[in-house]
Design a protein around this motif. Structure first.
Motif, PDB file in Angstrom:
ATOM      1  N   UNK A 264      24.421   7.711 -23.126  1.00  0.00           N
ATOM      2  CA  UNK A 264      25.629   7.742 -22.251  1.00  0.00           C
ATOM      3  C   UNK A 264      24.692   7.837 -20.812  1.00  0.00           C
ATOM      4  N   UNK A 265      23.767   8.580 -20.499  1.00  0.00           N
ATOM      5  CA  UNK A 265      22.912   8.373 -19.146  1.00  0.00           C
ATOM      6  C   UNK A 265      22.449   7.021 -18.800  1.00  0.00           C
ATOM      7  N   UNK A 266      22.082   6.326 -20.102  1.00  0.00           N
ATOM      8  CA  UNK A 266      21.392   5.090 -19.826  1.00  0.00           C
ATOM      9  C   UNK A 266      22.315   3.844 -19.989  1.00  0.00           C
ATOM     10  N   UNK A 267      23.416   4.178 -19.883  1.00  0.00           N
ATOM     11  CA  UNK A 267      24.568   3.013 -19.889  1.00  0.00           C
ATOM     12  C   UNK A 267      25.325   2.700 -21.116  1.00  0.00           C
ATOM     13  N   UNK A 268      24.642   3.468 -22.263  1.00  0.00           N
ATOM     14  CA  UNK A 268      25.594   2.858 -23.604  1.00  0.00           C
ATOM     15  C   UNK A 268      26.845   3.105 -23.720  1.00  0.00           C
ATOM     16  N   UNK A 269      27.896   2.592 -24.223  1.00  0.00           N
ATOM     17  CA  UNK A 269      29.195   3.051 -24.378  1.00  0.00           C
ATOM     18  C   UNK A 269      29.669   2.931 -25.678  1.00  0.00           C
ATOM     19  N   UNK A 270      30.509   3.828 -25.997  1.00  0.00           N
ATOM     20  CA  UNK A 270      31.246   4.021 -27.403  1.00  0.00           C
ATOM     21  C   UNK A 270      32.599   4.521 -27.261  1.00  0.00           C
ATOM     22  N   UNK A 271      33.313   3.923 -28.250  1.00  0.00           N
ATOM     23  CA  UNK A 271      34.857   4.194 -28.363  1.00  0.00           C
ATOM     24  C   UNK A 271      34.881   5.366 -29.122  1.00  0.00           C
ATOM     25  N   UNK A 272      34.255   5.652 -30.132  1.00  0.00           N
ATOM     26  CA  UNK A 272      34.065   6.542 -30.922  1.00  0.00           C
ATOM     27  C   UNK A 272      32.674   7.084 -31.441  1.00  0.00           C
ATOM     28  N   UNK A 273      32.475   8.401 -31.763  1.00  0.00           N
ATOM     29  CA  UNK A 273      31.334   8.843 -32.379  1.00  0.00           C
ATOM     30  C   UNK A 273      31.594   9.422 -33.652  1.00  0.00           C
ATOM     31  N   UNK A 274      31.353   9.193 -34.777  1.00  0.00           N
ATOM     32  CA  UNK A 274      31.499   9.758 -36.051  1.00  0.00           C
ATOM     33  C   UNK A 274      30.237  10.594 -36.252  1.00  0.00           C
ATOM     34  N   UNK A 275      30.280  11.765 -36.428  1.00  0.00           N
ATOM     35  CA  UNK A 275      29.098  12.637 -37.047  1.00  0.00           C
ATOM     36  C   UNK A 275      29.264  12.970 -38.378  1.00  0.00           C
ATOM     37  N   UNK A 276      28.313  12.540 -39.335  1.00  0.00           N
ATOM     38  CA  UNK A 276      28.438  13.032 -40.746  1.00  0.00           C
ATOM     39  C   UNK A 276      27.518  14.156 -40.633  1.00  0.00           C
ATOM     40  N   UNK A 277      28.299  15.474 -40.707  1.00  0.00           N
ATOM     41  CA  UNK A 277      27.540  16.577 -40.680  1.00  0.00           C
ATOM     42  C   UNK A 277      27.087  17.152 -41.939  1.00  0.00           C
ATOM     43  N   UNK A 278      25.691  17.641 -41.899  1.00  0.00           N
ATOM     44  CA  UNK A 278      25.155  17.771 -43.271  1.00  0.00           C
ATOM     45  C   UNK A 278      25.269  19.375 -43.393  1.00  0.00           C
ATOM     46  N   UNK A 279      24.949  19.813 -44.480  1.00  0.00           N
ATOM     47  CA  UNK A 279      25.070  21.345 -44.892  1.00  0.00           C
ATOM     48  C   UNK A 279      23.772  21.882 -44.305  1.00  0.00           C
ATOM     49  N   UNK A 280      22.818  21.104 -44.466  1.00  0.00           N
ATOM     50  CA  UNK A 280      21.582  21.539 -43.605  1.00  0.00           C
ATOM     51  C   UNK A 280      21.429  21.503 -42.144  1.00  0.00           C
ATOM     52  N   UNK A 281      22.140  21.011 -41.405  1.00  0.00           N
ATOM     53  CA  UNK A 281      22.550  20.850 -39.808  1.00  0.00           C
ATOM     54  C   UNK A 281      22.592  22.439 -39.325  1.00  0.00           C
ATOM     55  N   UNK A 282      23.328  23.296 -40.002  1.00  0.00           N
ATOM     56  CA  UNK A 282      23.317  24.556 -39.662  1.00  0.00           C
ATOM     57  C   UNK A 282      22.096  25.323 -39.555  1.00  0.00           C
ATOM     58  N   UNK A 283      21.350  25.083 -40.728  1.00  0.00           N
ATOM     59  CA  UNK A 283      19.954  25.793 -40.693  1.00  0.00           C
ATOM     60  C   UNK A 283      19.124  25.282 -39.900  1.00  0.00           C
ATOM     61  N   UNK A 284      19.085  23.775 -39.716  1.00  0.00           N
ATOM     62  CA  UNK A 284      18.091  23.134 -38.750  1.00  0.00           C
ATOM     63  C   UNK A 284      18.469  23.601 -37.430  1.00  0.00           C
TER      64      UNK A 284
END
Length: 287
Positions: free
Chosen positions: A67-87
């Protein structure tokens, strides 16, 4: 993503982010679930921002940087993994809006304590290589013909990065309590939510199961509940992609579902798994 921006390349309808599952480990982009989703949503410009071993602290840092570099999105979809919490608790942390590795990075990829079965397998695979390969080929053929039931490796079924929802032991997570583990990642996701709201970008979350989830946990597990509750006040949409797999278990044995939808001797999705994720997501998205 291109390094030099123009108005025609820096605007996306959807940015999808996640870890190796979302990156499409073991598959070309067109056969990954993001590629399949992209092929069906032809009127949407989609960016796959996922990379192996990413987690919520990195999701926040990367999107903040883009976003700081000027990219624009209408929506961000996060595919949250079980391992994310551990990482997030063992591997990475945010310092001054950038990612640094934790002192416990060496614990990051540790699996469960080795069982007798695992020790025998490790010994034969290194010391008796030809015997191990011969045995593996026979075993694979017996599984292929339905004579032997495939249960997967202990190290994949009982990985600490996926079994925290039903077999939590503080010693596996640098002695953090369960509540500390969860709150750390919730803090990072709240930062992401706040960032996206500030930039008028919708946030959605999708969750999906590991093989161990299907074998040892329940459909409405802790992982599902954490992100369902989070999404009540922070998300545009919540995509429950755990349910389609548990629906299959009503008429199929775990071993059959595992063999059909996951890579052999691994915990990532195979082509059929990616198709199931894409089809299930699109049904929910279009509704």
């Amino acid at each position: 993503l291109p390094s030099k921006l123009s108005s025609s390349v820096n605007k996306f309808d959807i940015g999808i982010i996640g870890n190796s599952f979302t990156e499409g480990a073991g598959h070309i982009y067109e056969k990954s679930f993001v590629g399949l989703i992209n092929s069906k949503l032809k009127n949407k410009k989609i960016a796959n921002l996922a990379v192996l071993s990413y987690s919520p602290s990195i999701y926040y840092a990367k999107i903040n940087f883009l976003l700081s570099k000027g990219y624009k999105f209408d929506e961000i979809i996060v595919f949250l993994d079980l391992g994310d919490i551990v990482d997030d608790i063992l591997c990475y942390k945010l310092e001054n809006e950038i990612i640094v590795t934790r002192e416990t990075i060496s614990l990051c990829r540790l699996g469960p304590p080795a069982t007798i079965k695992t020790k025998i397998r490790n010994f034969t695979s290194t010391k008796l290589r030809l015997t191990y390969e011969f045995y593996s080929q026979i075993k694979y053929k017996l599984i292929e013909f339905g004579i032997l039931e495939y249960e997967g490796r202990d190290s994949h079924i009982n990985d600490i990065r996926s079994n925290w929802t039903y077999a939590y032991e503080e010693k596996n997570y640098n002695n953090y309590t369960y509540d500390e583990l969860v709150e750390n990642t919730l803090t990072n996701m709240k930062k992401l939510s706040k960032l996206l709201k500030k930039n008028d970008i919708d946030l959605s979350i999708a969750v999906y199961p590991w093989p161990g989830t299907l074998k040892n946990d329940i459909e409405k597990n802790k992982y599902l509940k954490i992100w369902q509750d989070f999404c009540i006040t922070n998300c545009k949409n919540f995509f429950n992609l755990i349910k389609p797999f548990f629906d299959l278990l009503e008429n199929e044995k775990f071993s059959n579902v595992y063999k059909k939808y996951y890579i052999y001797e691994d915990f990532h999705f195979n082509e059929e798994g990616h198709k199931l994720i894409a089809e299930s997501f699109l049904k929910l998205y279009k509704n």
